[in-house]
Each structure stands twice: as C-alpha cells, then as structure tokens.
Design an enzyme around this catalytic site. Sequence first.
Site, PDB file in Angstrom:
ATOM      1  N   ASP A  32       2.385  -5.484   4.082  1.00  0.00           N
ATOM      2  CA  ASP A  32       2.822  -4.156   3.661  1.00  0.00           C
ATOM      3  C   ASP A  32       2.336  -3.860   2.244  1.00  0.00           C
ATOM      4  O   ASP A  32       2.560  -4.652   1.316  1.00  0.00           O
ATOM      5  CB  ASP A  32       4.358  -4.107   3.714  1.00  0.00           C
ATOM      6  CG  ASP A  32       4.900  -2.716   3.470  1.00  0.00           C
ATOM      7  OD1 ASP A  32       4.659  -1.828   4.300  1.00  0.00           O
ATOM      8  OD2 ASP A  32       5.564  -2.524   2.424  1.00  0.00           O
ATOM      9  N   GLU A  50      -2.263  -3.382   5.256  1.00  0.00           N
ATOM     10  CA  GLU A  50      -1.774  -2.008   5.415  1.00  0.00           C
ATOM     11  C   GLU A  50      -1.906  -1.323   4.060  1.00  0.00           C
ATOM     12  O   GLU A  50      -0.967  -1.274   3.269  1.00  0.00           O
ATOM     13  CB  GLU A  50      -0.312  -2.007   5.903  1.00  0.00           C
ATOM     14  CG  GLU A  50       0.236  -0.624   6.209  1.00  0.00           C
ATOM     15  CD  GLU A  50       1.151  -0.058   5.114  1.00  0.00           C
ATOM     16  OE1 GLU A  50       1.626   1.070   5.281  1.00  0.00           O
ATOM     17  OE2 GLU A  50       1.386  -0.757   4.108  1.00  0.00           O
TER      18      GLU A  50
END
Length: 654
Positions: free
Chosen positions: A384, A413
């Site tokens: 993330d 990401e």
Amino acid sequence: MTGRFLIDDVTPAVNCGRYPAKAVVGELVPVGARAFAEGHAALGCQLVVLGPDGEQRALTRMVPGPPGTDTWQAQLRPDEVGEWRFAIEAFLDPYLQWRDAVSKKVDAGQGPAELANDLAEGVQILGRAAVGVPTPSALRVRRAATALRDEARPLPERLAPALALAELLWQWPVRELVTRSDEYAIVVDRPRALFSAWYELFPRSEGAVADEAGRPLRHGTFTTAAQRLPAVAAMGFDVVYLPPIHPIGRVARKGRNNALTAEDGDVGSPWAIGAAEGGHDAIHPELGTRAEFEQFLARAQELGMEVALDLALQCAPDHPWVTDHPEWFTTRPDGSIAYAENPPKKYQDIYPLNFDNDPAGIRAEILRVVRYWIGLGVRIFRVDNPHTKPVDFWHWLIAEVKRDAPDVLFLAEAFTRPAIMHGLARVGFSQSYTYFTWRTSAAELRDYCQELVAAADYMRPNFWPNTPDILPEHLQHGGPSMFKVRAVLASLLSPAWGMYAGYELFEHVARPGAEEYLDNEKYQLRPRDWAAAEAAGESLAPFLTRLNTIRREQPALHWLRNLRFHESDNEAVLCWSKRDPETGGVVLVACSLDPRHEQWANLTLDMPELGMQGHETFTVRDELTGASYRWGQRSTVRLDPWEEPAHVFTVHRP
C-alpha cells in the site's frame, strides 16, 4: 569491459546496469548490444549466460542488426527462479573474414596461383576450427582442410567443403582478440509475476449481515470468506488479494463513508492497523484465528489460487508500536503525533512511520513481520502506497526477502508521478499498478501501452479497472457495456490484471463529487447476494470467466513485449494483437470504446506482426461468440455494445 573492442548500448540494462532487469521463467528476453571492429575486420559476438549458481548456461552466437548499425541481437530464456547474469563477448572471426575475402576474389576471377596464400591461411584457420567444434564435426572440418591443400583438384572443388562450413563455424567460431563486456543481472521470477489475474475481496463482508444503514449484524470471517473462493476460482482468477487482516484501531476510528466520528458498531478501515489485540503480525479477532487463516490459504491453494496479503506500513493511534516505539513516528511541536494527510484529505486514524528516526529498528521489525507471514505461506504482498516510503528502504527489503525466498512477489500500489512509479519498479517491485484506470481514448491507450512495453525490462504492469478507492467516471455512467469494455482492455492488453469485488455486479454508485464508491467497503460491511445476481442474469461473471479462459488457453496473452497495435480508421475502435514468440499463435482484438452506440471500423493489419505477408488471407475465430470470418490485411468490423463490444479473435492460417 576488458579487451580490444568497444561494446556498449547493452540491453537489457536498467540504469546502465545499476539495477537488475526482470524476466520470468520461460520468457524470451531480447538482448542487444553495439560492437564493431576497425576497418573491414569481421567481428562476431556471442551472448554468455550464467545461471543463479554462477555456472555458464548458454553461449549463443548473436546475429547482426540492420546493416550499418553495428548492432547485435540474441535472446535468452531463463528456466529457473533467481538472479541470472549475462555478458557480451566480441571477437575477430578469422573464418568469416577469410570466407568473405576468398569468395570476392574468386568472383573477381582470381585463380589458384593468386590465391595460394589465401588457401594456406584457410588450412591454418580450419586446423584451429577442428579443435573447437563438437567431435562428430571435427572430421568434416579436417577433410575441408585437406581439400584446400589438394592442388590436383579444380579450385571450386578445393574451396567448396571449406565454404560449406559457414553454418557450423557460425555456431562454433574460431575467436581472436576476445573482448568481454561487463556482466549484467536479470532477476528471474516465477511466471505469476508477469501473468496473473487478481481478485480483491474483503473477508469481513463475505458471509456478513448488515442492516440497511450498513451497520454490522454479523461480521464475516475467514471461514465464511472461504465459501466465496470456489466462485472466484471458477471465474479464472488465480490471485485473491485481501486488504489488511490485522486488528483495526479504535482511537480516531472512521465511520461509514469516511465519517470523522464512528458510531457504535462501525467497523473502521482495515488500513488503520493496530489495537490492543496486536499490530502487523496479528489477525483481527473477528476474522478468525491464525489456524483459520491458514485454512483459508490452504483452500485457495486447493482451488489453484494463492492469497496476496496487503502490506500497509502505517499505524492506528493505538497500535503497539506507538507506545513501544514513539521514535518511529513524527512528533509535532505540541507533542502530538502527526497523522496522515493528503490535503485536503485528512486521515486522523492513521499515523505514518518516520523511516529517518530509527531506520535500523524500523527495517528490522518490518523484515520480521514480512518473514512471519511468509512463514505462514504467503508468497505475494500488495504494498500500500509504497511511494510514501523511502525508495532505498524498498530496495533493501525486497532484496533481503528474496535472498531467502526468491519466489516472493511484491505489487506496488503507487498511483503517483511517473518517475516514482518507474523508480519503484527499477528497485525491485515485481508488479506495478498503472494509470490504465484513467486512460480511456484509443490514442491514450496506445501511447501508454507502448510506454509500458518500452519499460518491459524492469516494469510489469497490472491493469485494474476499479479498486475500493477508485470508481472512475466512465464506470459510473457507462452502463454494463462499459464494464465489459474495460474488462476486455485490462485483461487482454496486459498479462496481469485485477478487479475489486462488486465489479461483476456492475456496482457504479459514487459518492457525490468523487471518483469513489458510495457506502465504501473500506469503512463498512458490504455483503452481496452473488447467487441471486447470477440467477437473475445480472452478473458479469460468465463474461469474465470467458476472458480469463481465453487468457489461459492462448500463450500469446501471457506476455507483454509482444503487444502490437494495428491501424483503425475509427478512433472509437482500438485494435491490437499478441503473437506467441514460440508457437506463433496470434490473438487479435478489436474493441469498441463506445458503450452506447454501434461502431464500424476499417482495419489495416501489420501483417509481419501476425507472422504473414501482406497478400495472405486467413481465418479468424471469435472466441467470445464462436463465429468465424475470412480476413486479409484490410478488413471491416462491426461492434455493437448491446451484443458484444469486442471481437477476440484467434488467427488460423490455411
């Protein structure tokens, strides 16, 4: 580089060889270089390939590029996970030079007397060549040398056996003044690093029950979520991605739709990690136990899938790290710890880590956490927001993990500036989120995909039409046909693609003024009645299943480097192909970008990219409908969004 000749412009070389290039097992990797000798000397080049054990695996003669460019080309195909290395060796090729010179002199009419020295030189060269060729071919080379010495034979007969050795001595050359380039690294991953289909689901929503306001009446668990796995596998997905499964903070917990204050029963965001029950190495109690998580992993494996776990390096205010290691965070002048902000957005429920305060301590703890989950069987991590952490940290962490577990993969990401996205790929991320979600026109898609193909030596794209954070405008308003269009584009342009659960139900209601879902699953349970939707014919699952089936059955779709676009006279229709480098099998796609209107397009195909000449005709079979057509270089397509917005053809030659 050591030796006599110049060898430069070696590819693949990431940042001039500072970082390894990337490949997967079985991938044909193009290798190139520029090398030349002075004057008219005949230069040869060979590709030297070293396996992860450091032993030589291949020595391949490189072929020259276009005349006048002094470029050389070859391919390598790694067959094992690990770090491979390669080098280029340039050398004088006396046989090639001799053969070329003698052929020209004979063509100019010179006879045996004038060629006496040339014939003697040939004998010497073949004597050296006989030592280097495989034993069964050595007799042939010696006989050619004997023929050169035989003055009783006519000149053509003396020369013919030696001149006929061109192919053999191309593969087994006599080499002089060998020059070796620097070595370049290629990190080779398992095939799933390049070819994979991802499905994101929230375990807490599967099997859950909520009231009309989204308040939980029953929380989903790993056990209830496992009941969803057979349907996901049946659609052809092979990676199940789970948002963070750790305890969720109670301090500053967000409410439904990111409300600043949570009400009783609100479940909070899984990305607000950590509470009294533990932190990044703990499991949210309402999801289940460690044993139940391992059972979830095992069930996925039984179905041919694996689980990707979210690695979100941030903390809720009540994460144990906040108490035990306050130095790992940023303290503001008033003594409070800084929470995450992306103005105007504020994330009061999340404390970012400060990697500069105690880098050694933070690195050791994160490595411990990652290795913990690897020990439970996790082999893929979706990271993330990696762009909000130091790049050198990722370079270190990924290398440390892969040293002991080379099969582990990391997906970045990072929806951020291009330089950062490419930088993260260079330092080791196995896959990367991309800007695909926001590329909508034919020109944008062509340009962006060509940019990604050009970066294939180090960046592997993963195309997502939606995520829990992103509901793009075209899905909000495009209707079911647009959901099909974006699935075709994502799954057939890129070898890796993914989607967030609910896509197959055409979920499209956005929070007003935002590109994100109303009643966002990040902040509340979203139980879905999958069976009822499919029974009513209101699910995209059959179409997605067909797309993923085509992907698996067609090797051409497993690669990125082979993506080629073809000319369409209608910018509402995008046409592209992929050709398998080994079998020659071709998939040809024509996709409408218009979800509301019928579109026609005249296509002009780049026939060499299909492995054919311009005059040839062939049969195409639409793998979505089963229909077949006879095509040539110029053909016409009709695309109706209410029937199928795309043709996915396999190409069959007579």
